[in-house]
Design an enzyme around this catalytic site. Structure first.
Site, mmCIF file in Angstrom:
data_model
loop_
_atom_site.group_PDB
_atom_site.id
_atom_site.type_symbol
_atom_site.label_atom_id
_atom_site.label_comp_id
_atom_site.label_asym_id
_atom_site.label_seq_id
_atom_site.Cartn_x
_atom_site.Cartn_y
_atom_site.Cartn_z
ATOM 1 N N HIS A 247 0.801 -1.224 0.000
ATOM 2 C CA HIS A 247 0.000 0.000 0.000
ATOM 3 C C HIS A 247 0.842 1.286 0.000
ATOM 4 C CE1 HIS A 247 -3.507 -2.497 1.091
ATOM 5 N NE2 HIS A 247 -2.727 -3.081 1.980
HETATM 6 C C1 BDR Z 1 -2.447 0.848 5.567
HETATM 7 O O1 BDR Z 1 -2.630 0.355 6.884
HETATM 8 C C2 BDR Z 1 -1.392 0.023 7.441
HETATM 9 O O2 BDR Z 1 -1.467 -1.181 8.138
HETATM 10 C C3 BDR Z 1 -0.405 -0.014 6.317
HETATM 11 O O3 BDR Z 1 0.877 0.374 6.763
HETATM 12 C C4 BDR Z 1 -0.964 0.961 5.328
HETATM 13 O O4 BDR Z 1 -0.542 2.278 5.614
HETATM 14 C C5 BDR Z 1 -3.165 -0.064 4.598
HETATM 15 O O5 BDR Z 1 -4.540 -0.097 4.874
#
Ligand code: BDR
Ligand code: CA
Length: 314
Positions: A247
Site C-alpha cells: 500500500h
Molecule cells: C495501511 O494500513 C497500514 O497497516 C499499512 O501500513 C498501510 O498504511 C493499509 O490499509
C-alpha cells in the site's frame, strides 16, 4: 511541482509498518527525483515508541542517516491506539531484526519541527506531504499552524477506499485509526492525491517475487523480502491470493512514476459516527471540481519492475 535542483521536496509521515518500510526504501532509491526533508512518526501500526524506533532504524539501514526523524502524535485524536500486530508483527516490521542504530529523534515535538522546517523553505519552494499512516499529525499541523498551508504543494496520502475497507467492511486502516483527523485533512482545501485501496490492492508483489528477494545477497533486498513474506502470510485474504499489496509504496511510486497510475476526481467525506461505518471514506464523483484525485488504476507489471529495480539499487 519540482523544487530545488529539479527534485520534489517531500516529507514522509509514517507508522512503520512493513509497507511504510518499503516506501522508505523506495524513497532512498529515488534520490535523483525526491528530496526527503524529514520523517515524522505517528502511532498506528504500532505504538509511538515502536514506530519511532523503526523509523530511526529504517532511515539508517537505507542510507538516510542524515534525514531527521521526529516523533509525532502518541495516539489518535479521540480513540485509543489499536496496533495492527497481526498484520505487521509485534515489532511492526514482521519480526525482521534490523541492525540497531545510534541515531536519535531530532525532535520530540514533531509538528513544531515540521512547521519550522517547512516555513524555512526558500521563497517559491514548497513540500509535498506523504502520509502513510493515520492522519493525526497532519491534522494537528494544519490546525495548529494554518499558515503552513502556503508551503504545502499537495498531499499524496495512503488511505481510504471508494468501496470496501480492509480493517472493517467499511473502512481502510489509516482512516479508521483516526477518522476525525482524516476528515480535517480532507476538508483542509489542499490538493490531495488519494492512494487508497482502489489502487493499492492492485499494486503489489507475488509470493515468488518475494521469495527471490529473500534469497538475495543484498541486505536491503533480503530485509524487504523477509518483511514482505510476513506481510503476505498475514494478509492473504486481501486482494489477489498470492500477491501482497504494498500500500504505502504506491505514494512514492506515484511521485516518481505518475504515468503508471490512473484515477478520477472525487470529493471525500469521512464517516466519524461510532457505528459500523466509522472510518468509511464517502467518495462522490466530481468531474468538474478538482479536490481529491483518487487513484484506481495501475500498470502492475511496470509497478513491479520499477519497485524491484529500485530495491536492487539500494
Ligand atoms: C495501511 O494500513 C497500514 O497497516 C499499512 O501500513 C498501510 O498504511 C493499509 O490499509
Ligand atoms: Ca502505514
Amino acid at each position: 511541482m519540482n523544487d530545488k535542483n529539479n527534485k520534489i521536496n517531500i516529507w514522509i509521515d509514517c507508522d512503520p509498518g512493513i509497507d511504510d518500510a518499503v516506501a522508505l526504501a523506495m524513497t532512498a532509491a529515488s534520490r535523483d527525483a525526491l528530496h526527503l526533508l524529514g520523517v515524522s512518526t505517528v502511532a498506528g501500526n504500532q505504538t509511538s515508541d515502536r514506530v519511532t524506533g523503526n523509523a530511526l532504524k529504517l532511515t539508517a539501514f537505507f542510507g538516510m542517516d542524515d534525514v531527521p526523524v521526529v516523533r509525532g502524535a502518541r495516539g489518535p485524536l479521540v480513540r485509543p491506539v489499536e496496533p495492527a500486530e497481526d498484520i505487521h508483527g509485534a515489532d511492526g516490521l514482521g519480526n525482521c531484526a534490523l541492525p540497531e542504530t545510534g541515531k536519535n529523534v531530532t525532535s520530540e515535538s514533531g509538528i513544531f519541527y515540521m512547521y519550522t522546517r517547512m516555513m524555512a523553505l526558500p521563497d517559491g519552494e514548497r513540500v509535498t506531504l506523504v502520509p502513510t499512516g493515520p492522519l493525526t499529525n497532519i491534522a494537528l499541523l494544519l490546525r495548529t499552524f494554518p499558515e503552513v498551508k502556503k508551503k504545502i504543494a499537495r498531499i499524496v496520502l495512503m488511505g481510504g477506499s471508494s468501496s470496501g475497507g480492509n480493517v472493517t467492511p467499511a473502512a481502510e486502516f489509516n482512516i479508521w485509526a483516526d477518522p476525525e483527523a482524516a476528515q480535517m485533512v480532507f476538508a483542509a482545501g489542499l490538493p490531495i492525491v488519494m492512494c487508497g485501496l482502489d489502487v493499492t490492492l492492485k499494486s503489489g508483489l507475488y509470493g515468488s517475487q518475494i521469495e527471490t528477494l529473500c534469497r538475495s545477497s543484498r541486505r536491503a533486498e533480503r530485509a524487504c523480502g523477509q518483511m514482505l513474506r510476513f506481510y503476505l502470510d498475514a494478509t492473504r485474504h486481501e486482494g489477489e491470493e498470492d500477491m501482497v499489496a504494498i500500500h504505502d509504496a504506491v505514494t512514492i511510486l506515484y511521485l516518481t512514476n505518475p504515468e503508471l497510475f490512473g484515477g478520477r476526481n472525487v470529493t471525500v467525506n469521512v464517516d466519524c459516527d461510532w457505528g459500523a461505518e466509522r472510518g468509511r471514506t464517502i467518495c462522490t464523483d466530481e468531474s468538474n471540481r478538482q479536490s481529491v484525485y483518487l487513484l484506481d488504476q495501475v500498470n502492475l507489471p511496470e509497478f513491479q519492475r520499477i519497485l524491484l529495480a529500485k530495491l536492487k539499487s539500494l
